[in-house]
Design a protein around this motif. Structure first.
Motif, PDB file in Angstrom:
ATOM      1  N   HIS B  68     -62.287  -5.596   1.507  1.00 13.70           N
ATOM      2  CA  HIS B  68     -61.681  -4.434   0.857  1.00 13.70           C
ATOM      3  C   HIS B  68     -60.251  -4.798   0.446  1.00 13.70           C
ATOM      4  O   HIS B  68     -59.340  -4.731   1.266  1.00 13.70           O
ATOM      5  N   VAL B  69     -60.079  -5.168  -0.819  1.00 16.32           N
ATOM      6  CA  VAL B  69     -58.748  -5.579  -1.275  1.00 16.32           C
ATOM      7  C   VAL B  69     -57.804  -4.388  -1.219  1.00 16.32           C
ATOM      8  O   VAL B  69     -58.088  -3.341  -1.796  1.00 16.32           O
ATOM      9  N   GLY B  70     -56.709  -4.530  -0.514  1.00 11.27           N
ATOM     10  CA  GLY B  70     -55.723  -3.458  -0.440  1.00 11.27           C
ATOM     11  C   GLY B  70     -55.668  -2.793   0.929  1.00 11.27           C
ATOM     12  O   GLY B  70     -54.671  -2.178   1.272  1.00 11.27           O
ATOM     13  N   LEU B  71     -56.731  -2.925   1.714  1.00 12.30           N
ATOM     14  CA  LEU B  71     -56.771  -2.246   3.007  1.00 12.30           C
ATOM     15  C   LEU B  71     -55.678  -2.780   3.943  1.00 12.30           C
ATOM     16  O   LEU B  71     -54.889  -2.017   4.499  1.00 12.30           O
ATOM     17  N   ASN B  72     -55.615  -4.090   4.080  1.00  9.22           N
ATOM     18  CA  ASN B  72     -54.588  -4.667   4.947  1.00  9.22           C
ATOM     19  C   ASN B  72     -53.197  -4.489   4.352  1.00  9.22           C
ATOM     20  O   ASN B  72     -52.232  -4.297   5.086  1.00  9.22           O
ATOM     21  N   ALA B  73     -53.112  -4.559   3.021  1.00 14.31           N
ATOM     22  CA  ALA B  73     -51.812  -4.351   2.365  1.00 14.31           C
ATOM     23  C   ALA B  73     -51.277  -2.962   2.712  1.00 14.31           C
ATOM     24  O   ALA B  73     -50.096  -2.795   3.035  1.00 14.31           O
ATOM     25  N   LEU B  74     -52.153  -1.985   2.658  1.00 16.67           N
ATOM     26  CA  LEU B  74     -51.761  -0.603   2.968  1.00 16.67           C
ATOM     27  C   LEU B  74     -51.378  -0.464   4.444  1.00 16.67           C
ATOM     28  O   LEU B  74     -50.323   0.080   4.778  1.00 16.67           O
ATOM     29  N   LEU B  75     -52.220  -1.006   5.310  1.00 13.68           N
ATOM     30  CA  LEU B  75     -51.946  -0.934   6.753  1.00 13.68           C
ATOM     31  C   LEU B  75     -50.625  -1.636   7.096  1.00 13.68           C
ATOM     32  O   LEU B  75     -49.780  -1.094   7.815  1.00 13.68           O
TER      33      LEU B  75
END
Lengths: 276, 163
Positions: B68-75
């Motif tokens: 899921h591209v963006g999930l870790n970036a958001l977290l």
């Protein structure tokens, strides 16, 4: 203008959140089996670096292993000499059987059933970042003819399959990873089942086999190989041996713990089957 | 200069974690070095600096491993912002409190990752991987933070507040 200056942190937070949520939605919608541009770029830049660091660390670790195990190597060398002698004897017998087999085949006009796979050798250069997964990155990719779903093997059996591929790199999902499942066959009886990774077994380098009918007569020590069903992984690749059998939660079928032929804590070189 | 060095450190740690991580694992558990660095960096920097580095680190993690591209970036961004704000107002910063913070946040982060990427997707149950993987990873992260926090502190010398 004053509003923007006063609330710039909040605005930045809301804007970043919105952009990243869109990324998550788009990223989830896109099939990531073939790496996207950004992912491929990251892999292209970092894979040579990872390859260098892994190569150097393997050399250093190999040197220290050699120093610490020098005595053990002498004993091992002796044992290996004995094994070579017995294997050479076995090879001579096998050659005789092979030539006899060929002669009989010719007599019966049977076609050769064996298939030689086109393979490409690759080095494992990097590992997964989190502890929940055991994926590898190898230093071969699209330019070497590797495509998504190619089977990955070692001389000891099936490692897994290519889950994502970039220009000069590919991600390999091993069979011990909880996201992987492979169609398998029990060699002794010929029945099929599913071999899949399990997060509870992964750390011990084991996987499980599910949907085994109770009538199969599965036994501890049975050898398991790929069945070729689904067309993703070719048939006849050795997976491992059954070490434990238990009833599944429904009580209708059985579940077995499999010890793969491959030691997943020590995979450095692999072969990718290109034409499956 | 320190700003450039911060991102260079991120790149070096990424390479080290993906290559040498297996040499420092204990019973199959390796520390999440990038995550620890993000936390340590955020503790010694202003929210915007912390958030930008956290987002970039999260995007690297996403591109390398997540589906899921963006999930870790958001977290990572939320964690970076929260840690930076919390550390500047409430926390007395020394290596031990930083390590304790890292352990707590690592448990939270790995729980979210476990639930969103494995439990919900049906790849795993919760209790075993939480006890066998998430908790030991958090403890190991805390140990690694004892070293990384000193480096993050040095990188942020000109911006340290509350010391």
């Amino acid at each position: 203008m004053y509003f923007f200056q006063k609330n710039k942190y909040k605005i930045m937070l809301v804007a970043s959140t919105a952009v990243l949520v869109v990324c998550i939605i788009v990223g989830s919608a896109i099939n990531r089996r073939k790496a996207g541009g950004a992912s491929d770029a990251l892999g292209t830049v970092f894979t040579p670096l990872q390859s260098g660091v892994t190569g150097a660390s393997d050399s250093v670790s190999g040197f220290f292993n050699y120093l610490t195990n020098m005595k053990g190597y002498e004993k091992e060398n002796e044992k290996l000499r004995e094994k070579i002698a017995s294997l050479e004897d076995e090879l001579r017998k096998t050659d005789n059987l092979k030539s006899e087999n060929e002669r009989l085949r010719k007599m019966l006009d049977l076609k050769e059933n064996e298939k030689d796979y086109k393979t490409v050798a690759a080095d494992v250069v990097a590992f997964e970042m989190d502890n929940f997964s055991k994926s590898y990155t190898i230093n071969k990719g699209i330019k070497d003819g590797i495509t998504q779903s190619c089977a990955v093997i070692t001389p000891y059996g099936l490692v897994g399959y290519v889950s994502e591929v970039g220009r000069n790199w590919a991600k390999v999902c091993p069979i011990v990873d909880s996201k992987v499942s492979v169609s398998a066959s029990i060699m002794r009886v010929g029945n099929t089942a599913i071999v899949q990774g399990d997060i509870g077994l992964m750390e011990d380098g084991l996987c499980k086999m599910t949907y085994v009918s109770k009538e199969t007569g599965l036994e501890v020590g049975d050898s398991i190989e790929t069945s070729g069903s689904g067309g993703v992984i070719p048939a006849g690749i050795y997976i491992g041996k059954v070490t434990e059998i238990k009833n599944d939660v429904t009580g209708v079928s059985q579940e077995a713990v499999i010890k793969p032929g491959v030691d997943f804590s020590d995979v450095n070189e692999v072969m990718v089957i290109k034409d499956n | 200069m320190n700003y450039v060095l911060s991102y260079l450190t991120l790149a070096v740690l990424f390479v080290l974690q993906t290559t040498l991580g297996r040499y420092i694992d204990i019973c199959g558990i390796a520390p999440d070095i990038i995550f620890v660095y993000v936390l340590c960096y955020s503790m010694y920097n202003y929210p915007v600096r912390a958030a930008v580095l956290s987002i970039i680190a999260g995007i690297i993690v996403d591109l390398y491993s997540s589906t899921h591209v963006g999930l870790n970036a958001l977290l990572y961004m939320y964690i970076g912002l929260a840690v930076s704000n919390f550390a500047s107002t409430l926390m007395k910063k020394n290596v031990w409190t930083v390590a304790l913070g890292v352990v707590v946040l690592s448990i939270l982060y790995h729980t979210v990752v476990l639930i969103t990427q494995y439990v919900i997707a049906g790849h795993s149950g919760f209790v075993y991987p939480f006890v066998r993987i998430a908790l030991p990873t958090a403890v190991y992260d805390g140990v690694v933070s004892l070293v990384l926090s000193l480096w993050a502190q040095w990188l942020s010398m000109d911006k340290i507040r509350g010391l």
